[in-house]
Design a protein around this motif. Structure first.
Motif, PDB file in Angstrom:
ATOM      1  N   ARG A 266       0.841  -1.192   0.000  1.00 36.57           N
ATOM      2  CA  ARG A 266       0.000   0.000   0.000  1.00 36.57           C
ATOM      3  C   ARG A 266       0.884   1.253   0.000  1.00 36.57           C
ATOM      4  O   ARG A 266       0.604   2.217  -0.714  1.00 36.57           O
ATOM      5  CB  ARG A 266      -0.914  -0.015   1.219  1.00 36.57           C
ATOM      6  N   ALA A 267       1.957   1.237   0.767  1.00 40.39           N
ATOM      7  CA  ALA A 267       2.867   2.383   0.824  1.00 40.39           C
ATOM      8  C   ALA A 267       3.550   2.597  -0.528  1.00 40.39           C
ATOM      9  O   ALA A 267       3.720   3.735  -0.980  1.00 40.39           O
ATOM     10  CB  ALA A 267       3.907   2.174   1.926  1.00 40.39           C
ATOM     11  N   ARG A 268       3.935   1.510  -1.195  1.00 40.95           N
ATOM     12  CA  ARG A 268       4.575   1.646  -2.516  1.00 40.95           C
ATOM     13  C   ARG A 268       3.591   2.219  -3.534  1.00 40.95           C
ATOM     14  O   ARG A 268       3.958   3.059  -4.345  1.00 40.95           O
ATOM     15  CB  ARG A 268       5.105   0.291  -2.987  1.00 40.95           C
ATOM     16  N   ARG A 269       2.332   1.756  -3.508  1.00 42.78           N
ATOM     17  CA  ARG A 269       1.327   2.292  -4.434  1.00 42.78           C
ATOM     18  C   ARG A 269       1.090   3.779  -4.171  1.00 42.78           C
ATOM     19  O   ARG A 269       0.980   4.578  -5.094  1.00 42.78           O
ATOM     20  CB  ARG A 269       0.013   1.525  -4.301  1.00 42.78           C
ATOM     21  N   PHE A 270       1.033   4.156  -2.897  1.00 42.76           N
ATOM     22  CA  PHE A 270       0.827   5.558  -2.548  1.00 42.76           C
ATOM     23  C   PHE A 270       1.994   6.406  -3.045  1.00 42.76           C
ATOM     24  O   PHE A 270       1.800   7.474  -3.620  1.00 42.76           O
ATOM     25  CB  PHE A 270       0.663   5.719  -1.033  1.00 42.76           C
ATOM     26  N   ALA A 271       3.221   5.927  -2.841  1.00 41.86           N
ATOM     27  CA  ALA A 271       4.403   6.674  -3.284  1.00 41.86           C
ATOM     28  C   ALA A 271       4.401   6.824  -4.799  1.00 41.86           C
ATOM     29  O   ALA A 271       4.695   7.907  -5.329  1.00 41.86           O
ATOM     30  CB  ALA A 271       5.673   5.967  -2.814  1.00 41.86           C
ATOM     31  N   ALA A 272       4.062   5.756  -5.521  1.00 43.18           N
ATOM     32  CA  ALA A 272       4.027   5.823  -6.982  1.00 43.18           C
ATOM     33  C   ALA A 272       2.965   6.813  -7.451  1.00 43.18           C
ATOM     34  O   ALA A 272       3.189   7.590  -8.394  1.00 43.18           O
ATOM     35  CB  ALA A 272       3.759   4.443  -7.570  1.00 43.18           C
ATOM     36  N   HIS A 273       1.803   6.809  -6.809  1.00 42.94           N
ATOM     37  CA  HIS A 273       0.733   7.731  -7.167  1.00 42.94           C
ATOM     38  C   HIS A 273       1.165   9.176  -6.906  1.00 42.94           C
ATOM     39  O   HIS A 273       0.915  10.073  -7.716  1.00 42.94           O
ATOM     40  CB  HIS A 273      -0.534   7.400  -6.381  1.00 42.94           C
TER      41      HIS A 273
ATOM     42  N   VAL B 201       4.250  10.398  -6.850  1.00 49.08           N
ATOM     43  CA  VAL B 201       5.244  10.773  -7.862  1.00 49.08           C
ATOM     44  C   VAL B 201       4.551  11.097  -9.179  1.00 49.08           C
ATOM     45  O   VAL B 201       4.872  12.092  -9.848  1.00 49.08           O
ATOM     46  CB  VAL B 201       6.286   9.648  -8.043  1.00 49.08           C
ATOM     47  N   SER B 202       3.569  10.300  -9.547  1.00 47.13           N
ATOM     48  CA  SER B 202       2.826  10.542 -10.783  1.00 47.13           C
ATOM     49  C   SER B 202       2.117  11.892 -10.741  1.00 47.13           C
ATOM     50  O   SER B 202       2.140  12.646 -11.722  1.00 47.13           O
ATOM     51  CB  SER B 202       1.814   9.413 -11.002  1.00 47.13           C
ATOM     52  N   LEU B 203       1.500  12.213  -9.623  1.00 46.72           N
ATOM     53  CA  LEU B 203       0.825  13.509  -9.487  1.00 46.72           C
ATOM     54  C   LEU B 203       1.817  14.656  -9.571  1.00 46.72           C
ATOM     55  O   LEU B 203       1.557  15.669 -10.225  1.00 46.72           O
ATOM     56  CB  LEU B 203       0.067  13.581  -8.164  1.00 46.72           C
ATOM     57  N   LEU B 204       2.950  14.513  -8.913  1.00 48.77           N
ATOM     58  CA  LEU B 204       3.946  15.584  -8.943  1.00 48.77           C
ATOM     59  C   LEU B 204       4.491  15.799 -10.349  1.00 48.77           C
ATOM     60  O   LEU B 204       4.769  16.929 -10.743  1.00 48.77           O
ATOM     61  CB  LEU B 204       5.084  15.279  -7.966  1.00 48.77           C
ATOM     62  N   ARG B 205       4.632  14.744 -11.117  1.00 44.71           N
ATOM     63  CA  ARG B 205       5.124  14.881 -12.491  1.00 44.71           C
ATOM     64  C   ARG B 205       4.100  15.569 -13.383  1.00 44.71           C
ATOM     65  O   ARG B 205       4.455  16.175 -14.387  1.00 44.71           O
ATOM     66  CB  ARG B 205       5.470  13.515 -13.060  1.00 44.71           C
ATOM     67  N   SER B 206       2.811  15.476 -13.032  1.00 50.85           N
ATOM     68  CA  SER B 206       1.774  16.084 -13.867  1.00 50.85           C
ATOM     69  C   SER B 206       1.598  17.571 -13.589  1.00 50.85           C
ATOM     70  O   SER B 206       0.903  18.256 -14.321  1.00 50.85           O
ATOM     71  CB  SER B 206       0.443  15.369 -13.664  1.00 50.85           C
TER      72      SER B 206
END
Length: 91
Positions: A65-72, A74-79
C-alpha cells in the motif's frame, strides 16, 4: 447536601459573568473526561488487537500500500507544470 447542590449554591451567588466561567470550566472538565475515556478505550483495543495487526501478512500488505501511494504521489507531482511564481497548472 450533595456536591451538585453545594456547587449550585455557590454558583447561584456569583455574578452572571463568573457563573458563565464556571459553566465553561464544567464543559472543559467533561470534555477532558470524554477524551480520557476514549484514550483508555483505544489503548485497550490496541493491546488486544496487536497480535492481529502485527502479523507478517499485514506488513506485506502495508508495504504494498505504501509503494502504491508513493508511486501515485510521484505521478501527481510529475503532472504539475509550474508556470509563474505562485501559479500552477495540472494536466
Amino acid at each position: 447536601m450533595t456536591i451538585a447542590e453545594l456547587v449550585y449554591e455557590q454558583v447561584e451567588a456569583l455574578p452572571e459573568q463568573l457563573a458563565r466561567e464556571v459553566l465553561d470550566f464544567v464543559g472543559y472538565l467533561r470534555k477532558r473526561q470524554d477524551h480520557a475515556e476514549r484514550r483508555d478505550l483505544i489503548n485497550a483495543q490496541t493491546g488486544s488487537l496487536a497480535p492481529v495487526w502485527g502479523n507478517g501478512e499485514d506488513k506485506v500488505r502495508d508495504d504494498a500500500r505504501a509503494r502504491r501511494f508513493a508511486a501515485h504521489t510521484v505521478s501527481l507531482l510529475r503532472s504539475v507544470r509550474w508556470h509563474a511564481p505562485g501559479s500552477l497548472q495540472v494536466g
